[in-house]
Design a protein around this motif. Structure first.
Motif, PDB file in Angstrom:
ATOM      1  N   SER A  57       0.853  -1.197   0.000  1.00 40.94           N
ATOM      2  CA  SER A  57       0.000   0.000   0.000  1.00 40.94           C
ATOM      3  C   SER A  57       0.885   1.241   0.000  1.00 40.94           C
ATOM      4  O   SER A  57       2.089   1.165   0.302  1.00 40.94           O
ATOM      5  CB  SER A  57      -0.859   0.026   1.262  1.00 40.94           C
ATOM      6  OG  SER A  57      -0.010   0.142   2.387  1.00 40.94           O
ATOM      7  N   GLU A  58       0.257   2.380  -0.287  1.00 43.46           N
ATOM      8  CA  GLU A  58       1.008   3.646  -0.257  1.00 43.46           C
ATOM      9  C   GLU A  58       1.492   3.946   1.161  1.00 43.46           C
ATOM     10  O   GLU A  58       2.579   4.478   1.356  1.00 43.46           O
ATOM     11  CB  GLU A  58       0.138   4.783  -0.795  1.00 43.46           C
ATOM     12  CG  GLU A  58      -0.042   4.667  -2.290  1.00 43.46           C
ATOM     13  CD  GLU A  58      -0.907   5.755  -2.897  1.00 43.46           C
ATOM     14  OE1 GLU A  58      -1.161   6.787  -2.225  1.00 43.46           O
ATOM     15  OE2 GLU A  58      -1.330   5.580  -4.056  1.00 43.46           O
ATOM     16  N   ALA A  59       0.667   3.569   2.156  1.00 40.17           N
ATOM     17  CA  ALA A  59       1.073   3.823   3.549  1.00 40.17           C
ATOM     18  C   ALA A  59       2.349   3.036   3.858  1.00 40.17           C
ATOM     19  O   ALA A  59       3.288   3.567   4.474  1.00 40.17           O
ATOM     20  CB  ALA A  59      -0.054   3.414   4.501  1.00 40.17           C
ATOM     21  N   ASP A  60       2.403   1.779   3.417  1.00 41.37           N
ATOM     22  CA  ASP A  60       3.608   0.974   3.671  1.00 41.37           C
ATOM     23  C   ASP A  60       4.807   1.513   2.893  1.00 41.37           C
ATOM     24  O   ASP A  60       5.930   1.525   3.399  1.00 41.37           O
ATOM     25  CB  ASP A  60       3.359  -0.499   3.306  1.00 41.37           C
ATOM     26  CG  ASP A  60       2.605  -1.236   4.424  1.00 41.37           C
ATOM     27  OD1 ASP A  60       2.346  -0.615   5.479  1.00 41.37           O
ATOM     28  OD2 ASP A  60       2.288  -2.425   4.226  1.00 41.37           O
ATOM     29  N   LEU A  61       4.565   1.960   1.668  1.00 44.06           N
ATOM     30  CA  LEU A  61       5.669   2.549   0.897  1.00 44.06           C
ATOM     31  C   LEU A  61       6.224   3.767   1.641  1.00 44.06           C
ATOM     32  O   LEU A  61       7.440   3.925   1.788  1.00 44.06           O
ATOM     33  CB  LEU A  61       5.180   2.944  -0.504  1.00 44.06           C
ATOM     34  CG  LEU A  61       6.169   3.728  -1.369  1.00 44.06           C
ATOM     35  CD1 LEU A  61       7.452   2.927  -1.623  1.00 44.06           C
ATOM     36  CD2 LEU A  61       5.535   4.111  -2.713  1.00 44.06           C
ATOM     37  N   GLY A  62       5.325   4.603   2.151  1.00 43.10           N
ATOM     38  CA  GLY A  62       5.755   5.776   2.929  1.00 43.10           C
ATOM     39  C   GLY A  62       6.568   5.349   4.146  1.00 43.10           C
ATOM     40  O   GLY A  62       7.600   5.954   4.459  1.00 43.10           O
ATOM     41  N   ALA A  63       6.116   4.280   4.815  1.00 44.25           N
ATOM     42  CA  ALA A  63       6.832   3.804   6.011  1.00 44.25           C
ATOM     43  C   ALA A  63       8.220   3.280   5.645  1.00 44.25           C
ATOM     44  O   ALA A  63       9.184   3.465   6.403  1.00 44.25           O
ATOM     45  CB  ALA A  63       6.010   2.715   6.704  1.00 44.25           C
TER      46      ALA A  63
END
Ligand code: EPU
Length: 314
Positions: A57-63
């Motif tokens: 997900s984009e959230a995981d990519l950001g993390a």
């Protein structure tokens, strides 16, 4: 022990770091320490990445980007690895691969296709055809993903990906997401400088409605031209950009270098601008063959060939 083997301590540190990253993201995101990048490049060469991650997900990519910033780790973005040459020592840092289905959606919105960075270009061409959308046919034979294709403004048969772009959604190195209209993106032959610092997440591509029979006919024509002129063996597509004065393939052909070999790396006999992995080539052998070609082009024709493939790793 090979020159690139890790000590037990270094391997344990790598495992710990990968485990720490895995704790900060959702279980749907895969994290693998020491993943051989040869598995993720179409040339089938390249040593291991310290950490390999497929964000879901984009959230995981950001993390993942936050994690890299916190521990001062370099990162490398992978699509299908179809334009990438990873050296045999591998990549010291985090290889981020955007091929999870969470990044690969293709959604039809009228004459437009909203395509995730991880969607394959061939899948985009087929989806367009299914919805009677013309203009996407040239994507049929490009072996990359939307994200990789945007980064290098991939092209074939006289078209290039940015011809279709209305806008792109990107994430910057700090994890900030924004939509950029085509006009504000810098694009050149086989490169998109904007995407050297931003990660493409999605593209809105615009075609035009057209009869499916015509779309089919064009796709068949392109695919047959490609099969007649390009090798099927593992490669990274064209190795060099075309210089302004002559196509690189024609130049290499005229220099008599088709069939030239260094170990398992071979200049394709079908197309001079392809190097194929013929017999378990190493990255070092491919690089030596690239240098041999460049030297001959320089000394015999005064032409400086520039690689189109991106070369990374140690
Ligand atoms: N040619 C030769 N000998 C060869 C290869 C080519 O004489 O060994 C001649 C061809 O006969 C033709 C000219 O060189 O007259 C150009 O060849 P081609 O039509 O194959 O196109 P290209 O410029 O070599 C470009 C893209 C390819 C794309 C093809 C087809 C670049 C660097 N390459 O190749 O893209 O598939 O057009 O449209 O722009 C890629 O970027 O990785 C790639 C494969």
């Amino acid at each position: 022990m090979t020159a690139f083997a890790l000590t037990a301590d270094a391997a344990a540190a790598r495992e710990r770091r990968a485990a720490e990253l895995a704790r900060r993201i959702s279980p749907a995101t895969q994290v693998r320490p020491g993943e051989p990048l040869a598995r993720h490049t179409t040339l089938r060469v390249g040593g291991p990445a310290d950490i390999y991650v497929e964000p879901a997900s984009e959230a995981d990519l950001g993390a993942v980007l936050d994690f890299c910033a916190e521990f001062k780790l370099s990162w490398l973005l992978l699509g299908r690895g179809s334009n990438l040459l990873v050296r045999d020592g591998g990549f010291r840092g985090v290889a981020i691969c955007l091929t999870h289905p969470g990044f690969a959606a293709i959604e039809v919105c009228g004459p437009d296709l909203r395509c995730g960075a991880g969607a394959r270009l061939k899948a985009v061409a087929l989806e367009a055809r299914r919805h009677d959308l013309a203009g996407f046919e040239f994507l049929e034979g490009i072996p990359g993903t939307v994200g990789g294709g945007l980064r290098m403004n991939a092209g074939a048969m006289g078209g290039c990906l940015f011809d279709l772009v209305v806008s792109i959604r990107c994430m910057d190195r700090k994890g900030l997401v924004r939509e950029l209209p085509r006009a504000s993106v810098e694009v050149n032959y086989r490169q998109c400088p904007t995407l050297k610092t931003e990660i493409a997440l999605e593209a809105l591509l615009r075609g035009r409605t057209g009869p499916q029979a015509e779309i089919d006919a064009r796709m068949k024509q392109f695919s047959s031209r490609r099969r007649q002129s390009q090798p099927a063996a593992p490669s990274a597509g064209c190795i060099f950009k075309n210089p302004p004065t002559i196509p690189a393939g024609k130049l290499i052909d005229e220099l008599g270098l088709k069939g030239a070999r260094v170990g398992g790396a071979l200049v394709s006999v079908e197309h001079g601008n392809f190097i194929v992995n013929d017999r378990n080539a190493t990255a070092a052998e491919i690089l030596e063959l690239i240098e041999l070609i460049r030297a001959r082009a320089r000394t015999q024709r005064g032409i400086a060939l520039e690689t189109e493939v991106e070369i990374v790793g140690e």
